[in-house]
Design a protein around this motif. Structure first.
Motif, PDB file in Angstrom:
ATOM      1  N   THR A 176      47.399  60.533  11.036  1.00 30.67           N
ATOM      2  CA  THR A 176      48.393  60.624  12.103  1.00 30.67           C
ATOM      3  C   THR A 176      48.911  59.213  12.355  1.00 30.67           C
ATOM      4  O   THR A 176      48.291  58.424  13.069  1.00 30.67           O
ATOM      5  N   GLN A 177      50.029  58.884  11.714  1.00 30.63           N
ATOM      6  CA  GLN A 177      50.536  57.519  11.695  1.00 30.63           C
ATOM      7  C   GLN A 177      52.046  57.509  11.871  1.00 30.63           C
ATOM      8  O   GLN A 177      52.746  58.416  11.400  1.00 30.63           O
ATOM      9  N   VAL A 178      52.543  56.464  12.550  1.00 34.24           N
ATOM     10  CA  VAL A 178      53.983  56.264  12.641  1.00 34.24           C
ATOM     11  C   VAL A 178      54.420  55.370  11.488  1.00 34.24           C
ATOM     12  O   VAL A 178      53.594  54.743  10.820  1.00 34.24           O
ATOM     13  N   VAL A 179      55.727  55.315  11.243  1.00 28.80           N
ATOM     14  CA  VAL A 179      56.267  54.579  10.100  1.00 28.80           C
ATOM     15  C   VAL A 179      57.126  53.434  10.615  1.00 28.80           C
ATOM     16  O   VAL A 179      58.089  53.651  11.364  1.00 28.80           O
ATOM     17  N   GLY A 180      56.781  52.221  10.206  1.00 26.55           N
ATOM     18  CA  GLY A 180      57.461  51.043  10.711  1.00 26.55           C
ATOM     19  C   GLY A 180      58.858  50.853  10.166  1.00 26.55           C
ATOM     20  O   GLY A 180      59.267  51.461   9.168  1.00 26.55           O
ATOM     21  N   THR A 181      59.597  49.974  10.840  1.00 26.18           N
ATOM     22  CA  THR A 181      60.930  49.556  10.413  1.00 26.18           C
ATOM     23  C   THR A 181      60.923  48.035  10.306  1.00 26.18           C
ATOM     24  O   THR A 181      59.894  47.386  10.489  1.00 26.18           O
ATOM     25  N   ALA A 182      62.067  47.457  10.061  1.00 24.27           N
ATOM     26  CA  ALA A 182      62.158  46.000  10.010  1.00 24.27           C
ATOM     27  C   ALA A 182      61.837  45.367  11.358  1.00 24.27           C
ATOM     28  O   ALA A 182      61.378  44.222  11.428  1.00 24.27           O
ATOM     29  N   ASN A 183      62.076  46.101  12.419  1.00 20.78           N
ATOM     30  CA  ASN A 183      61.726  45.652  13.767  1.00 20.78           C
ATOM     31  C   ASN A 183      60.292  46.086  14.054  1.00 20.78           C
ATOM     32  O   ASN A 183      60.001  47.282  14.052  1.00 20.78           O
ATOM     33  N   PRO A 184      59.374  45.162  14.297  1.00 21.04           N
ATOM     34  CA  PRO A 184      57.964  45.552  14.484  1.00 21.04           C
ATOM     35  C   PRO A 184      57.716  46.426  15.696  1.00 21.04           C
ATOM     36  O   PRO A 184      56.657  47.048  15.790  1.00 21.04           O
ATOM     37  N   ASN A 185      58.678  46.489  16.604  1.00 22.56           N
ATOM     38  CA  ASN A 185      58.516  47.294  17.816  1.00 22.56           C
ATOM     39  C   ASN A 185      59.224  48.641  17.745  1.00 22.56           C
ATOM     40  O   ASN A 185      59.259  49.376  18.734  1.00 22.56           O
ATOM     41  N   ARG A 186      59.777  48.983  16.574  1.00 20.63           N
ATOM     42  CA  ARG A 186      60.439  50.275  16.415  1.00 20.63           C
ATOM     43  C   ARG A 186      59.835  51.009  15.232  1.00 20.63           C
ATOM     44  O   ARG A 186      59.551  50.411  14.195  1.00 20.63           O
ATOM     45  N   PHE A 187      59.666  52.296  15.410  1.00 20.77           N
ATOM     46  CA  PHE A 187      59.035  53.080  14.352  1.00 20.77           C
ATOM     47  C   PHE A 187      59.573  54.496  14.349  1.00 20.77           C
ATOM     48  O   PHE A 187      60.010  55.024  15.371  1.00 20.77           O
ATOM     49  N   TYR A 188      59.544  55.094  13.157  1.00 22.89           N
ATOM     50  CA  TYR A 188      59.776  56.526  13.036  1.00 22.89           C
ATOM     51  C   TYR A 188      58.460  57.239  13.341  1.00 22.89           C
ATOM     52  O   TYR A 188      57.375  56.644  13.261  1.00 22.89           O
ATOM     53  N   LEU A 189      58.543  58.515  13.661  1.00 20.17           N
ATOM     54  CA  LEU A 189      57.375  59.195  14.224  1.00 20.17           C
ATOM     55  C   LEU A 189      56.352  59.636  13.185  1.00 20.17           C
ATOM     56  O   LEU A 189      55.259  60.050  13.540  1.00 20.17           O
ATOM     57  N   GLY A 190      56.676  59.539  11.911  1.00 21.26           N
ATOM     58  CA  GLY A 190      55.649  59.637  10.884  1.00 21.26           C
ATOM     59  C   GLY A 190      55.061  61.010  10.655  1.00 21.26           C
ATOM     60  O   GLY A 190      55.704  62.036  10.882  1.00 21.26           O
ATOM     61  N   LYS A 191      53.820  61.001  10.200  1.00 22.23           N
ATOM     62  CA  LYS A 191      53.193  62.228   9.712  1.00 22.23           C
ATOM     63  C   LYS A 191      51.857  62.478  10.386  1.00 22.23           C
ATOM     64  O   LYS A 191      51.324  61.652  11.114  1.00 22.23           O
ATOM     65  N   THR A 192      51.318  63.659  10.105  1.00 28.08           N
ATOM     66  CA  THR A 192      50.013  64.075  10.612  1.00 28.08           C
ATOM     67  C   THR A 192      49.548  65.243   9.745  1.00 28.08           C
ATOM     68  O   THR A 192      50.181  65.570   8.744  1.00 28.08           O
ATOM     69  N   THR A 193      48.458  65.876  10.124  1.00 30.13           N
ATOM     70  CA  THR A 193      48.069  67.170   9.571  1.00 30.13           C
ATOM     71  C   THR A 193      47.849  68.111  10.746  1.00 30.13           C
ATOM     72  O   THR A 193      47.552  67.655  11.862  1.00 30.13           O
ATOM     73  N   PRO A 194      47.989  69.420  10.544  1.00 34.15           N
ATOM     74  CA  PRO A 194      47.672  70.336  11.638  1.00 34.15           C
ATOM     75  C   PRO A 194      46.269  70.120  12.194  1.00 34.15           C
ATOM     76  O   PRO A 194      46.059  70.159  13.410  1.00 34.15           O
ATOM     77  N   ARG A 195      45.304  69.840  11.318  1.00 32.84           N
ATOM     78  CA  ARG A 195      43.929  69.670  11.797  1.00 32.84           C
ATOM     79  C   ARG A 195      43.791  68.408  12.656  1.00 32.84           C
ATOM     80  O   ARG A 195      43.139  68.423  13.703  1.00 32.84           O
ATOM     81  N   GLU A 196      44.414  67.302  12.221  1.00 33.39           N
ATOM     82  CA  GLU A 196      44.299  66.086  13.022  1.00 33.39           C
ATOM     83  C   GLU A 196      45.000  66.237  14.363  1.00 33.39           C
ATOM     84  O   GLU A 196      44.480  65.779  15.394  1.00 33.39           O
ATOM     85  N   THR A 197      46.171  66.857  14.376  1.00 38.55           N
ATOM     86  CA  THR A 197      46.850  67.068  15.645  1.00 38.55           C
ATOM     87  C   THR A 197      46.030  67.976  16.554  1.00 38.55           C
ATOM     88  O   THR A 197      45.876  67.710  17.759  1.00 38.55           O
ATOM     89  N   HIS A 198      45.509  69.047  16.000  1.00 35.42           N
ATOM     90  CA  HIS A 198      44.623  69.952  16.741  1.00 35.42           C
ATOM     91  C   HIS A 198      43.437  69.169  17.321  1.00 35.42           C
ATOM     92  O   HIS A 198      43.113  69.272  18.513  1.00 35.42           O
ATOM     93  N   ASP A 199      42.803  68.357  16.494  1.00 34.39           N
ATOM     94  CA  ASP A 199      41.622  67.619  16.937  1.00 34.39           C
ATOM     95  C   ASP A 199      41.969  66.533  17.950  1.00 34.39           C
ATOM     96  O   ASP A 199      41.170  66.226  18.846  1.00 34.39           O
ATOM     97  N   LEU A 200      43.163  65.945  17.817  1.00 27.57           N
ATOM     98  CA  LEU A 200      43.596  64.949  18.796  1.00 27.57           C
ATOM     99  C   LEU A 200      43.755  65.586  20.174  1.00 27.57           C
ATOM    100  O   LEU A 200      43.308  65.028  21.189  1.00 27.57           O
ATOM    101  N   PHE A 201      44.392  66.751  20.235  1.00 28.74           N
ATOM    102  CA  PHE A 201      44.534  67.447  21.517  1.00 28.74           C
ATOM    103  C   PHE A 201      43.161  67.796  22.095  1.00 28.74           C
ATOM    104  O   PHE A 201      42.929  67.638  23.303  1.00 28.74           O
ATOM    105  N   ASN A 202      42.263  68.283  21.261  1.00 25.90           N
ATOM    106  CA  ASN A 202      40.925  68.628  21.745  1.00 25.90           C
ATOM    107  C   ASN A 202      40.183  67.410  22.264  1.00 25.90           C
ATOM    108  O   ASN A 202      39.538  67.453  23.321  1.00 25.90           O
ATOM    109  N   ALA A 203      40.234  66.310  21.512  1.00 20.07           N
ATOM    110  CA  ALA A 203      39.542  65.100  21.932  1.00 20.07           C
ATOM    111  C   ALA A 203      40.145  64.538  23.214  1.00 20.07           C
ATOM    112  O   ALA A 203      39.424  64.028  24.084  1.00 20.07           O
TER     113      ALA A 203
END
Length: 321
Positions: A176-203
């Motif tokens: 579950t990671q965002v994707v950087g741009t040339a600007n270190p403070n801006r990022f695209y929202l990136g990727k995850t897996t259903p299991r990691e997102t599920h587990d993040l909400f649970n945690a």
């Protein structure tokens, strides 16, 4: 593995059984008839999931658990585009910094003309009131309710790309990671897996990611009446909506949503992570999209499966003044 499970096989499942394991691409539509009296909540959720995802078509990657048991698992470990569902992960990284005393919800962030995402969702492109400033707390509330894209840029002022990703890895979510741009403070929202997102909400709900104060703050936003209502919460009452913490994401042909249904004691009871691509009209980002309608139909069996509080939710609208 097969792409799904037919009705005859499903009838043999117990309430705690894994209901769907397969490619995530629904098979061609086939007739469904209602389950008989005595159908368990888990079987009903499975049946509705199969019916609705097949009707919507496209590819699906999902994980649904009830009482800690897998009910639906379809390509749950696939790496997928998260879109705005990952704004919850971004908020976790920001609030982790707050918990460490390196940021504060009351700190002000400058809203300059160049930080406005004029083509994105949210309030900031509409207000016409910049340059101005808002608090970090205001930005997070907009990030998670109306999914404000400018608020995402404001969050990046507090937690740069590398810090967001490092925080998520440290908390056990390396995919579950965002994707950087040339600007270190801006990022695209990136990727995850259903299991990691599920587990993040649970945690998160279990208090394992943030302080008690930050956990309550984040979940209050996700459970608010202002949070996303086009998907799982669409056909629910205001009391029922208050039991569901949810976040959706949409871009191109992807339509995603993840969240938790809380039980009568306020504990997380049902967790869902639903990702889809290729269903419906890719130019339709409203409630009429096939995948969004499928999620809306799932909302009723989700809340029905979880014991409800006897007291009314404390939602008290006002009429101005």
């Amino acid at each position: 593995m097969t792409t799904g499970m037919n009705r005859r096989a499903a009838l043999g499942l117990g309430a705690a059984a894994v209901a769907v394991v397969g490619s995530g691409t629904p098979a061609a539509a086939e007739p469904f008839t209602p389950f008989p009296v005595g159908t368990t909540p888990a079987q009903l959720i499975q049946w509705v999931y199969l019916r609705e995802t097949r009707a919507a078509r496209g590819a699906w990657q999902s994980l649904i658990t009830l009482g800690g048991q897998e009910v639906v698992s379809a390509r749950a470990d696939d790496v997928v585009e998260a879109y705005s569902v990952n704004k919850v992960a971004v908020a976790v990284a920001v609030l982790d910094k707050v918990d460490r005393g390196q940021a504060a919800l009351t700190q002000r962030l400058e809203v300059t003309a160049d930080i406005i995402n004029t083509g994105g969702d949210g309030i900031f492109p509409l207000d016409g009131a910049y340059p101005s400033s808002v608090t970090l707390g205001h930005a997070i509330a907009l990030l998670l309710t109306v999914s404000d894209d400018t608020a995402n840029r404001l969050a990046g002022l507090v937690t740069p790309t590398t810090e967001v990703n490092a925080t998520l890895v440290a908390k056990g979510f390396p995919k579950t990671q965002v994707v950087g741009t040339a600007n270190p403070n801006r990022f695209y929202l990136g990727k995850t897996t259903p299991r990691e997102t599920h587990d993040l909400f649970n945690a998160l709900a279990a208090g394992r990611l943030l302080s008690a104060t930050s956990t309550a703050y984040l979940l209050k936003i996700l459970r608010s009446q202002a949070a996303h209502t086009d998907g799982v919460r669409r056909n629910l009452s205001s009391d029922e909506r208050a039991r569901v913490a949810t976040k959706a994401g949409w871009f191109n042909d992807g339509r995603n949503e993840a969240g938790i249904v809380f039980d009568a004691a306020g504990a997380p009871a049902l967790t869902y992570a639903l990702f889809s691509q290729g269903a419906g009209d890719p130019a339709d980002f409203g409630g009429t999209h096939a995948a969004v309608k499928a999620r809306a139909t799932l909302g009723r069996p989700f809340v029905t499966a979880v014991p409800a509080p006897t007291a009314r939710a404390a939602y008290t609208p006002t009429n101005g003044g």
